[in-house]
Design a protein around this motif. Structure first.
Motif, PDB file in Angstrom:
ATOM      1  N   LEU A  16       0.826  -1.231  -0.061  1.00 58.87           N
ATOM      2  CA  LEU A  16       0.017   0.001   0.095  1.00 58.87           C
ATOM      3  C   LEU A  16       1.122   1.338   0.029  1.00 58.87           C
ATOM      4  O   LEU A  16       0.462   2.049  -0.800  1.00 58.87           O
ATOM      5  N   GLU A  17       1.821   1.151   0.903  1.00 60.70           N
ATOM      6  CA  GLU A  17       2.786   2.456   1.126  1.00 60.70           C
ATOM      7  C   GLU A  17       3.491   2.682  -0.535  1.00 60.70           C
ATOM      8  O   GLU A  17       3.769   3.698  -0.955  1.00 60.70           O
ATOM      9  N   GLY A  18       3.917   1.452  -1.062  1.00 68.14           N
ATOM     10  CA  GLY A  18       4.649   1.727  -2.296  1.00 68.14           C
ATOM     11  C   GLY A  18       3.565   2.173  -3.696  1.00 68.14           C
ATOM     12  O   GLY A  18       4.124   3.018  -4.450  1.00 68.14           O
ATOM     13  N   LYS A  19       2.081   1.862  -3.487  1.00 74.64           N
ATOM     14  CA  LYS A  19       1.412   2.183  -4.479  1.00 74.64           C
ATOM     15  C   LYS A  19       0.679   3.439  -4.007  1.00 74.64           C
ATOM     16  O   LYS A  19      -0.434   3.842  -4.673  1.00 74.64           O
ATOM     17  N   TRP A  20       0.930   3.803  -2.992  1.00 75.30           N
ATOM     18  CA  TRP A  20      -0.041   5.090  -2.591  1.00 75.30           C
ATOM     19  C   TRP A  20      -0.141   6.136  -3.537  1.00 75.30           C
ATOM     20  O   TRP A  20      -1.358   6.549  -3.384  1.00 75.30           O
ATOM     21  N   LYS A  21       0.650   6.612  -4.138  1.00 76.52           N
ATOM     22  CA  LYS A  21       0.324   7.703  -5.138  1.00 76.52           C
ATOM     23  C   LYS A  21      -0.669   7.326  -6.240  1.00 76.52           C
ATOM     24  O   LYS A  21      -1.458   8.043  -6.420  1.00 76.52           O
ATOM     25  N   GLN A  22      -0.671   5.926  -6.384  1.00 80.91           N
ATOM     26  CA  GLN A  22      -1.719   5.562  -7.387  1.00 80.91           C
ATOM     27  C   GLN A  22      -3.040   5.334  -6.609  1.00 80.91           C
ATOM     28  O   GLN A  22      -4.144   5.649  -7.169  1.00 80.91           O
ATOM     29  N   VAL A  23      -3.029   4.846  -5.593  1.00 80.12           N
ATOM     30  CA  VAL A  23      -4.217   4.427  -4.847  1.00 80.12           C
ATOM     31  C   VAL A  23      -4.860   5.913  -4.039  1.00 80.12           C
ATOM     32  O   VAL A  23      -5.929   5.950  -3.876  1.00 80.12           O
TER      33      VAL A  23
ATOM     34  N   ARG B  30      -0.963  13.056   5.479  1.00 84.46           N
ATOM     35  CA  ARG B  30      -0.642  12.335   6.633  1.00 84.46           C
ATOM     36  C   ARG B  30      -0.667  10.944   6.772  1.00 84.46           C
ATOM     37  O   ARG B  30       0.404  10.324   7.182  1.00 84.46           O
ATOM     38  N   VAL B  31      -1.630  10.302   5.890  1.00 89.84           N
ATOM     39  CA  VAL B  31      -1.635   8.891   5.967  1.00 89.84           C
ATOM     40  C   VAL B  31      -0.469   8.120   5.321  1.00 89.84           C
ATOM     41  O   VAL B  31      -0.007   7.320   5.602  1.00 89.84           O
ATOM     42  N   ALA B  32      -0.217   8.753   4.087  1.00 81.95           N
ATOM     43  CA  ALA B  32       0.971   8.096   3.217  1.00 81.95           C
ATOM     44  C   ALA B  32       1.021   6.938   3.133  1.00 81.95           C
ATOM     45  O   ALA B  32       2.090   6.401   3.331  1.00 81.95           O
ATOM     46  N   GLY B  33      -0.125   6.051   2.606  1.00 76.51           N
ATOM     47  CA  GLY B  33      -0.112   4.818   2.756  1.00 76.51           C
ATOM     48  C   GLY B  33      -0.218   3.771   3.894  1.00 76.51           C
ATOM     49  O   GLY B  33      -0.149   2.779   3.584  1.00 76.51           O
ATOM     50  N   LYS B  34      -0.535   4.304   4.773  1.00 73.52           N
ATOM     51  CA  LYS B  34      -0.349   3.561   6.170  1.00 73.52           C
ATOM     52  C   LYS B  34      -1.706   3.185   6.558  1.00 73.52           C
ATOM     53  O   LYS B  34      -2.595   4.086   6.997  1.00 73.52           O
ATOM     54  N   SER B  35      -2.033   1.855   6.378  1.00 72.11           N
ATOM     55  CA  SER B  35      -3.399   1.518   6.765  1.00 72.11           C
ATOM     56  C   SER B  35      -4.250   1.815   7.648  1.00 72.11           C
ATOM     57  O   SER B  35      -5.210   2.252   7.908  1.00 72.11           O
ATOM     58  N   GLU B  36      -3.240   1.728   8.953  1.00 66.74           N
ATOM     59  CA  GLU B  36      -3.752   1.852  10.242  1.00 66.74           C
ATOM     60  C   GLU B  36      -4.272   3.219  10.475  1.00 66.74           C
ATOM     61  O   GLU B  36      -5.267   3.713  11.091  1.00 66.74           O
ATOM     62  N   GLN B  37      -3.494   4.093   9.945  1.00 61.85           N
ATOM     63  CA  GLN B  37      -3.699   5.772   9.954  1.00 61.85           C
ATOM     64  C   GLN B  37      -5.357   5.867   9.135  1.00 61.85           C
ATOM     65  O   GLN B  37      -5.907   6.790   9.517  1.00 61.85           O
TER      66      GLN B  37
ATOM     67  N   GLU C 165     -14.748  -1.518   5.521  1.00 65.47           N
ATOM     68  CA  GLU C 165     -14.738  -0.452   4.382  1.00 65.47           C
ATOM     69  C   GLU C 165     -13.275  -0.451   3.573  1.00 65.47           C
ATOM     70  O   GLU C 165     -13.313  -0.489   2.464  1.00 65.47           O
ATOM     71  N   PHE C 166     -12.306  -0.165   4.398  1.00 69.76           N
ATOM     72  CA  PHE C 166     -10.773  -0.220   3.755  1.00 69.76           C
ATOM     73  C   PHE C 166     -10.685  -1.559   3.038  1.00 69.76           C
ATOM     74  O   PHE C 166     -10.091  -1.440   2.081  1.00 69.76           O
ATOM     75  N   ASN C 167     -10.863  -2.647   3.636  1.00 72.67           N
ATOM     76  CA  ASN C 167     -10.693  -3.978   3.030  1.00 72.67           C
ATOM     77  C   ASN C 167     -11.338  -4.148   1.702  1.00 72.67           C
ATOM     78  O   ASN C 167     -10.668  -4.507   0.992  1.00 72.67           O
ATOM     79  N   SER C 168     -12.529  -3.831   1.861  1.00 75.90           N
ATOM     80  CA  SER C 168     -13.407  -4.094   0.553  1.00 75.90           C
ATOM     81  C   SER C 168     -12.759  -3.198  -0.512  1.00 75.90           C
ATOM     82  O   SER C 168     -12.989  -3.736  -1.577  1.00 75.90           O
ATOM     83  N   ARG C 169     -12.553  -2.019  -0.311  1.00 74.96           N
ATOM     84  CA  ARG C 169     -11.954  -1.067  -1.210  1.00 74.96           C
ATOM     85  C   ARG C 169     -10.747  -1.680  -1.609  1.00 74.96           C
ATOM     86  O   ARG C 169     -10.292  -1.616  -3.057  1.00 74.96           O
TER      87      ARG C 169
END
Length: 65
Positions: A6-13, A31-38, A57-61
């Motif tokens: 997720l962090e690696g693909k954050w710009k795309q996501v 602020r999140v910068a690809g960190k799922s917990e945040q 919600e997060f997991n389904s998306r």
């Protein structure tokens, strides 16, 4: 999708995240910068979700990616 991917693909996501969760601002997403917990925490804060609901919600998306 694990946190490293997720962090690696954050710009795309990130663009998708703005579409999915319109209440999240650019600053929020920076602020999140690809960190799922945040991101899950922000969903709880902005949408009033329970922890479980935010994770669902997060997991389904993310699963669709």
């Amino acid at each position: 999708m694990n946190n490293d991917i997720l962090e690696g693909k954050w710009k795309q996501v990130r663009g998708q995240a703005k579409e999915w969760w319109g209440k999240l601002t650019d600053d929020d997403l920076d602020r999140v910068a690809g960190k799922s917990e945040q991101l899950i925490g922000l969903l709880q804060e902005k949408y009033g979700y329970t922890r479980e609901r935010a994770e669902e919600e997060f997991n389904s998306r993310i699963k669709g990616l």
